[in-house]
Design an enzyme around this catalytic site. Structure first.
Site, PDB file in Angstrom:
ATOM      1  CB  THR A 125      -0.913  -0.009   1.250  1.00  0.00           C
ATOM      2  OG1 THR A 125      -1.448   1.301   1.447  1.00  0.00           O
ATOM      3  CG2 THR A 125      -0.138  -0.372   2.507  1.00  0.00           C
ATOM      4  CG  ASP A 126      -1.116   4.985  -0.991  1.00  0.00           C
ATOM      5  OD1 ASP A 126      -1.651   4.328  -0.074  1.00  0.00           O
ATOM      6  OD2 ASP A 126      -1.713   5.894  -1.601  1.00  0.00           O
ATOM      7  CD  GLU A 127      -3.331   3.477   4.302  1.00  0.00           C
ATOM      8  OE1 GLU A 127      -3.218   3.482   5.532  1.00  0.00           O
ATOM      9  OE2 GLU A 127      -4.415   3.237   3.728  1.00  0.00           O
ATOM     10  CE1 TYR A 153      -3.243  -2.448   5.999  1.00  0.00           C
ATOM     11  CE2 TYR A 153      -3.199  -0.096   5.501  1.00  0.00           C
ATOM     12  CZ  TYR A 153      -3.250  -1.416   5.074  1.00  0.00           C
ATOM     13  OH  TYR A 153      -3.298  -1.699   3.729  1.00  0.00           O
ATOM     14  CE  LYS A 157      -0.024  -4.506   3.166  1.00  0.00           C
ATOM     15  NZ  LYS A 157      -0.419  -5.853   2.653  1.00  0.00           N
TER      16      LYS A 157
END
Ligand code: NAD
Ligand code: TYD
Length: 339
Positions: A125-127, A153, A157
Site C-alpha cells: 500500500t502507498d500508506e 496498519y 505493511k
C-alpha cells in the site's frame, strides 16, 4: 501455471481472482484465506463453479497448513493479498496486524523458499510512505520516497515490505511488490469510507466524516489495480517495487457529497466526528515507473467508477445487508458510540 492467491475472499483479492479466471483460463487459481470478518465466501460463489479454482480455508501464518498446500499444488506464483487492512481496527487492537501482516508474510515466503517458486508477489500500500501535506500538491510518492508509516496498519505493511526485500537480497527469492493507493469498487467491505457511506446513506443514517473531511485520498478503481498486479507478477522486474495510482485525488468530503448527490440524499446526513488518531493527511501516487516499464495506465475514470460502484451496491444489496446484519453491526457500535 498454478497460482496461490492469499486473501482472495476479501475485496481486492476476489476481484483479482475473477480477473485471472477470465483473462488466463489456462491457469489454476488456489485461494488461501482463513475467512476473518473481512473474508466472505459468498463473494467467490461464481468462482467455485470453475474447475480451475480451489478454495482452501487456512491462516497464512499456519506453517503446517501452508506447507501442506504447497506440497499438494506446487505453485508457480504466490500473490499475497491476505492482511488485516483497516486502519481504525489497527488503532483499536494492533496485535493481529503484526501476526498476519508480518509473521504471515514471513511464513508464506519461507514456504516459497523451501518448495521453490517462480514469483512471490506482495500486495502492498502507498500508506507505507506516510502522508503528504495538504498544501504541497506538487509532491507525490515515488518508489524512492522513504518508508515513514503512521498507523499500526501501515507500519505492519511496511515491516512486511522490508522483509520481502530482505528475502530478495539474502535468499534471492524472486519477489516483487506493488504499492497502491485507495481502491474502490464491488465487494468492498462496508467498514471502509465509500461502501460505508453508500450503505448508511441508503438507510438515511448519519454519515460520520472524520475531522473536517479535508483529508485527501487518491482513488483507483479496483479492476485497474488488479490489472496492474497481473502485469507486475508476470512481467515486472524481480526485486522491484512498483507504485500504482491514477491521479484521482479527492477530499473525503468531496467523496461523501458525490455519493449523496448520486443517491439523491440530503447533505445534512453528514456528521463531523472526532478525527482518527494520527490521521494521514494526503496520499498521492506517482505511477510513472509502472507506465514506463510495463505500459500500465488506469482505464476507469473516477467519475465513471464511482457511479458504477454506487450502482453495484444498489444492485447487490443482499451482499452487504448480510454483512451488516452480522458481527459488523456490533463492531460499528464499538467504533462509533464514543465519537
Ligand atoms: P480485505 O480486508 O477486504 O480482505 C482481506 C482478506 O484477507 C480477507 O478475505 C481475510 O479473510 C483474509 N485474511 C486476513 N487474515 C488472514 C490470514 N491470517 N490468513 C489468510 N487469510 C487472511 O482487504 P483488501 O482491501 O482486499 O486488501 C487486500 C490487500 O491489498 C491487503 O494486503 C491491503 O494491505 C492491500 N491494499 C489495499 C488497499 C485498499 O484500498 N483496500 C489499497 C492498497 C493495498
Ligand atoms: P478508509 O476507507 O478507512 O481508508 P484509509 O484510511 O486506509 O485511507 O478511509 C478513507 C478516508 O476516509 C480516511 O481519510 C478516513 C476517512 N473516513 C471517515 O471520514 N469516516 C469513516 O467512517 C471512515 C471509515 C473513514
Amino acid at each position: 501455471m498454478n497460482i496461490i492467491v492469499t486473501g482472495g475472499a476479501g475485496f481486492i483479492g476476489s476481484n483479482f481472482i475473477y480477473l485471472e479466471l477470465e483473462e488466463h483460463p489456462e491457469d489454476r487459481i488456489i485461494c488461501l484465506d482463513n475467512l476473518t470478518y473481512a473474508g466472505n465466501l459468498s463473494t467467490l460463489e461464481e468462482a467455485m463453479k470453475n474447475p480451475n479454482f480451489r478454495f482452501v480455508k487456512a491462516d497464512i501464518a499456519d506453517i503446517e497448513a501452508v506447507h501442506k498446500l504447497f506440497e499438494e499444488e506446487h505453485p508457480n506464483i504466490v500473490v499475497n493479498f491476505a492482511a488485516e487492512s483497516h486502519v481504525d481496527r489497527s488503532i483499536a487492537d494492533p496485535s493481529i496486524f503484526l501476526q498476519t501482516n508480518v509473521i504471515g508474510t514471513g511464513v508464506m515466503m519461507d514456504a516459497c523458499r523451501k518448495y521453490g517458486i517462480k514469483r512471490y508477489h506482495q500486495v502492498s500500500t502507498d500508506e507505507v510512505y506516510g502522508d503528504l501535506s495538504l498544501d504541497r500538491t506538487d509532491l507525490f510518492f515515488t518508489e524512492d520516497t522513504p518508508i515513514h508509516a503512521s498507523s499500526p496498519y501501515s507500519s505492519s505493511k511496511a515491516g512486511a515490505d522490508l522483509l520481502v526485500l530482505a528475502y530478495y537480497r539474502t535468499f534471492k527469492l524472486p519477489v516483487s511488490i506493488t504499492r497502491c493507493s485507495n481502491n474502490y469498487g464491488p465487494y468492498h467491505f462496508p467498514e471502509k469510507l465509500i461502501p460505508l457511506m453508500i450503505s448508511r446513506a441508503l438507510a438515511d443514517e448519519s454519515l460520520p466524516v472524520y475531522g473536517k473531511g479535508e483529508n485527501v485520498r487518491d482513488w483507483l478503481y479496483v479492476e485497474d489495480h488488479c490489472k496492474a498486479i497481473d502485469l507486475v507478477m508476470r512481467k515486472g522486474r524481480l526485486g522491484e517495487v512498483y507504485n500504482i495510482g491514477g491521479h484521482n485525488e479527492r477530499t473525503n468530503l468531496e467523496v461523501v457529497k458525490t455519493i449523496l448527490r448520486e443517491l439523491g440524499k440530503p447533505e445534512n446526513l453528514i456528521t463531523f466526528v472526532t478525527d482518527r488518531h494520527g490521521h494521514d493527511r494526503r496520499y498521492a501516487i506517482d505511477p510513472t515507473k509502472i507506465y514506463n516499464e510495463l505500459g500500465w495506465l488506469p482505464e476507469t475514470k473516477y467519475d465513471d467508477g464511482i457511479k458504477m460502484t454506487i450502482q453495484w451496491y444498489l444492485d447487490n444489496k443482499k451482499w452487504w445487508e448480510d454483512i451488516l446484519s452480522g458481527e459488523y453491526t456490533r463492531y460499528f457500535e464499538r467504533m462509533y458510540s464514543r465519537r
